[in-house]
Design an enzyme around this catalytic site. Structure first.
Site, PDB file in Angstrom:
ATOM      1  N   GLU A 246       0.825  -1.201   0.000  1.00  0.00           N
ATOM      2  CA  GLU A 246       0.000   0.000   0.000  1.00  0.00           C
ATOM      3  C   GLU A 246       0.862   1.256   0.000  1.00  0.00           C
ATOM      4  OE1 GLU A 246      -4.028   1.453   2.264  1.00  0.00           O
ATOM      5  OE2 GLU A 246      -2.436   0.620   3.502  1.00  0.00           O
ATOM      6  N   SER A 370      -0.666   7.722   8.403  1.00  0.00           N
ATOM      7  CA  SER A 370      -0.488   9.171   8.300  1.00  0.00           C
ATOM      8  C   SER A 370       0.994   9.538   8.235  1.00  0.00           C
ATOM      9  CB  SER A 370      -1.149   9.876   9.489  1.00  0.00           C
ATOM     10  OG  SER A 370      -0.397   9.639  10.671  1.00  0.00           O
ATOM     11  N   GLU A 372       2.557  11.662   9.914  1.00  0.00           N
ATOM     12  CA  GLU A 372       3.133  11.784  11.255  1.00  0.00           C
ATOM     13  C   GLU A 372       3.631  10.427  11.743  1.00  0.00           C
ATOM     14  OE1 GLU A 372       0.670  15.205  10.412  1.00  0.00           O
ATOM     15  OE2 GLU A 372       0.250  13.061  10.317  1.00  0.00           O
TER      16      GLU A 372
END
Length: 387
Positions: A246, A370, A372
């Protein structure tokens, strides 16, 4: 029915290979799939997907023995470059780019024989049941459970941000099968039909007004015991492998490449390439896209040669979406008054949708882990910084 590939595409001259792809796209790709600034639905893409399947071109990365094209990295990049240069929209391809490669690597012979041909023929359209309301970036905290009852797993829980679940026939889902084990060690990877009693799908409308994502609810959903991929409680191994696929997909240069091509076309219509400030901005973005493409090729080569994608793949996931967003922001600025218009606009002698690209690029730094979280992964695993 998918066509088996008998041609060795890797032995072809790259120019010949590109001309072959270009000719097919020009002759066969429906106009409504060109330069779409949104994710297309299955009913829009079905005929095109079946054409690619009949040609044997639907799964470029899959091995030939499983119905793919078996492309090496150079041909793979050429394949995507030609489709992206033509502006071909991404069709619902989670079964191709995620589950298919996972089954090739971890699936049983029976699973491969059953699922892979159905993915290639368009019979099965897959979605991904990973994120939950309380387990997004911290996926290992998921609470959706599966309990073995005779010959079936019984699933209860909720998934969210499930892309195009409303169009899907099947879902692969991470479930907790051992609540007493440590977070990553009590998870399994299950396959389920979307029409199984107890599954409810609720679409979520985005800022752009599209129902791209969904919530999926599981209430005493029974799936056959053999629908597990890998061993019981070893789903985290599947999850890490699939997240590697992914992140490679989300870090693909094709999104930035397509946006850059639309920016160039927009700039030509408006005549702004003559402006030094824009020309410099465009040149910097084009160099970043070239660097991203080269880095992507390195990771793709590792995967195709049978290697594992390590934590350094997070670099790609950080870089690709960020670049895509920066290009979309320049597109909005360049379009001026048309940059705040929802939907396609005629600018000069062509049609553009700058705001559509902007909206489409917004969630890319969130889904697939994400940015982060990706920075934390890099800091801990590669730089040795404390967590």
């Amino acid at each position: 029915m998918a066509t088996a590939n008998t041609m060795d595409y890797n032995a072809m001259d790259e120019g010949e290979f590109r001309r072959m792809l270009r000719g097919f796209i020009a002759a066969e790709c429906p106009p409504h799939l060109i330069d779409q600034a949104r994710r297309v639905r299955w009913h829009e893409a079905k005929d095109w997907v079946l054409k690619l399947s009949a040609k044997g071109w639907l799964a470029p990365a899959w091995p030939v023995e499983h119905g793919g094209m078996g492309l090496n990295v150079e041909k793979m990049l050429a394949y995507h470059d030609e489709f992206d240069s033509a502006g071909v929209a991404r069709h619902p391809d989670i079964g191709i780019v995620m589950l298919g490669m996972l089954l090739v690597r971890f699936g049983t012979d029976a699973q491969k024989a059953h699922y892979l041909p159905r993915i290639l023929s368009g019979q099965d359209i897959w979605c991904q049941g990973y994120s939950e309301p309380g387990a997004g970036s911290d996926l290992a905290s998921l609470r959706t459970s599966a309990v073995l009852d005779g010959d079936h797993w019984v699933i209860n829980g909720q998934k969210i941000w499930t892309t195009l679940a409303q169009d899907s026939t099947d879902i692969f889902v991470l479930v907790r099968t051992d609540p007493a084990a440590k977070k990553q060690r009590g998870i399994s990877f299950l396959l389920a039909r979307m029409d199984t009693p107890g599954i409810t799908v609720r679409p979520i409308e985005t800022l752009a007004g599209d129902a791209e994502f969904c919530e999926v609810f599981f209430d005493d959903v029974r799936v056959p015991k053999d629908n597990i991929v890998g061993a019981v409680n070893d789903g985290w191994t599947m999850a890490k492998a699939l997240l590697g696929f992914e992140r490679l997909t989300h870090g693909s240069p094709k999104f930035a490449q397509m946006a850059l091509q639309r920016l160039a076309a927009l700039a030509r219509e408006l005549g702004v390439f003559r402006e030094p400030a824009f020309a410099e901005t465009y040149a910097r973005l084009a160099l970043d896209v070239a660097d991203l493409t080269a880095t992507y090729a390195r990771f793709a080569e590792t995967l195709k040669s049978g290697g594992a994608l390590g934590p350094e793949i997070s670099v790609l996931k950080l870089w690709g979406p960020d670049l895509y967003q920066r290009i979309s922001e320049v597109m909005i600025e360049t379009a001026g008054e048309h940059g705040v218009t929802l939907g396609p606009s005629t600018i000069g002698g062509a049609v553009f949708d700058p705001l559509g690209y902007y909206f489409l690029s917004r969630p890319t730094t969130i889904y697939g882990g994400s940015n982060e979280i990706q920075r934390n992964i890099l800091a801990k695993t590669l730089l040795g910084m404390p967590g």
